[in-house]
Design a protein around this motif. Structure first.
Motif, short mmCIF file in Angstrom:
data_model
loop_
_atom_site.label_atom_id
_atom_site.label_comp_id
_atom_site.label_asym_id
_atom_site.label_seq_id
_atom_site.Cartn_x
_atom_site.Cartn_y
_atom_site.Cartn_z
N ILE A 40 0.83 -1.20 0.00
CA ILE A 40 0.00 0.00 0.00
C ILE A 40 0.87 1.25 0.00
CG2 ILE A 40 -1.68 1.33 1.35
CD1 ILE A 40 -2.84 -1.33 2.30
N ALA A 46 -4.90 1.80 -1.69
CA ALA A 46 -5.39 0.89 -0.65
C ALA A 46 -6.67 0.19 -1.06
CB ALA A 46 -5.63 1.67 0.64
N THR A 51 -10.63 -2.65 4.63
CA THR A 51 -10.39 -2.18 5.99
C THR A 51 -11.36 -2.81 6.99
OG1 THR A 51 -11.80 -0.24 5.54
CG2 THR A 51 -9.42 0.03 5.27
N CYS A 95 -4.19 3.32 5.38
CA CYS A 95 -5.25 3.21 4.37
C CYS A 95 -6.07 4.50 4.29
CB CYS A 95 -6.16 2.04 4.71
SG CYS A 95 -5.39 0.41 4.50
N ARG A 99 -6.28 6.82 1.00
CA ARG A 99 -7.59 7.01 0.36
C ARG A 99 -7.97 8.48 0.29
NH1 ARG A 99 -10.60 4.55 3.79
NH2 ARG A 99 -11.61 6.39 4.69
#
Length: 252
Positions: A40, A46, A51, A95, A99
């Protein structure tokens, strides 16, 4: 007589093996996430990692720690839960940052209401204090919101446990909830792969380590007389992760 003469070697060797197994239990669970974390960071993408895996493991390990207060089990298993919680928070942090960076124009979503400079300029639409819209849950725009959610869950679950700690039925049920939740850790990733019809972005090394690690944990639980809940977890978790490894849908 000969066996007694070897005690000076066998006893320290047995102790060394025990320490090694305990260390593997504490830190071995985080090893599968190292290649995924590196992928990542390297790709700054990601999307291939769900998640919700972090959510499952956070809930499972928080419940496991609470279970320990009602029924003490081996210290390595307790420390494993603490290390895993910290690892999942690190994964969530990475993540979320990746994002948000890739979604600059997407509306920000929060677990709890917060005032920002932009909101000071333009009054925000009225909404509830907690953003529990199912479409947005666990898809917030700040790592701090995930921390708030985890703290809130821990507080509520901890308070309920404190009130019910003297109930053997509650304690045993709490233990089963913890391990059954952990046994489902591969399901969010499996669902994500199926929905996107792709495994792109998911570390195959991570899934392989899941499977081998679960087999090791199951053997450790059985050999060390861990509570029944732990053995059930290992026996359920291994086939789920094996299915995840075998499921390789075509790229969309």
């Amino acid at each position: 007589m000969e066996a007694e003469g070897l005690d000076w070697l066998l006893v320290p060797l047995h102790q060394l093996v025990s320490w090694g197994a305990a260390g593997a239990m504490v830190f071995g669970g985080v090893v599968p996430y190292i290649p995924q974390y590196r992928d990542i960071r390297r790709t700054q993408n990601a999307e291939g990692f769900s998640t919700y895996v972090c959510l499952v493991l956070l809930v499972a390990n928080i419940l496991r720690i609470l279970f320990w207060f009602g029924r003490h089990f081996e210290s390595p298993l307790l420390w494993q839960s603490i290390v895993m919680i910290l690892t999942m928070l690190l994964m969530l942090k990475l993540c979320t940052e990746v994002r948000v960076t890739n979604e600059l124009n997407v509306k920000r979503r929060f677990f709890a209401a917060a005032d920002t400079q932009d909101e000071a300029i333009k009054p925000p639409p009225r909404r509830s204090y907690l953003d529990f819209d199912p479409r947005h849950f666990w898809h917030w725009s700040s790592f701090g919101d995930y921390v708030q959610c985890v703290v809130a869950f821990t507080g509520v679950a901890g308070y309920i446990t404190y009130l019910s700690i003297d109930s053997a039925l509650f304690v045993e049920t709490l233990g089963f909830l913890a391990v059954l939740t952990e046994a489902m850790l591969g399901v969010p990733q499996l669902y994500r792969n199926y929905r996107h019809q792709s495994t792109e972005g998911m570390s195959i090394k991570m899934v392989f380590m899941w499977t081998s690690g679960d087999a090791f944990k199951t053997a450790y639980f059985l050999l060390n007389g861990a509570p029944l809940q732990f053995s059930v977890c290992g026996l359920l978790q291994t086939p789920v992760c094996s299915l995840e490894r075998a499921h390789k849908p075509r790229k969309g």
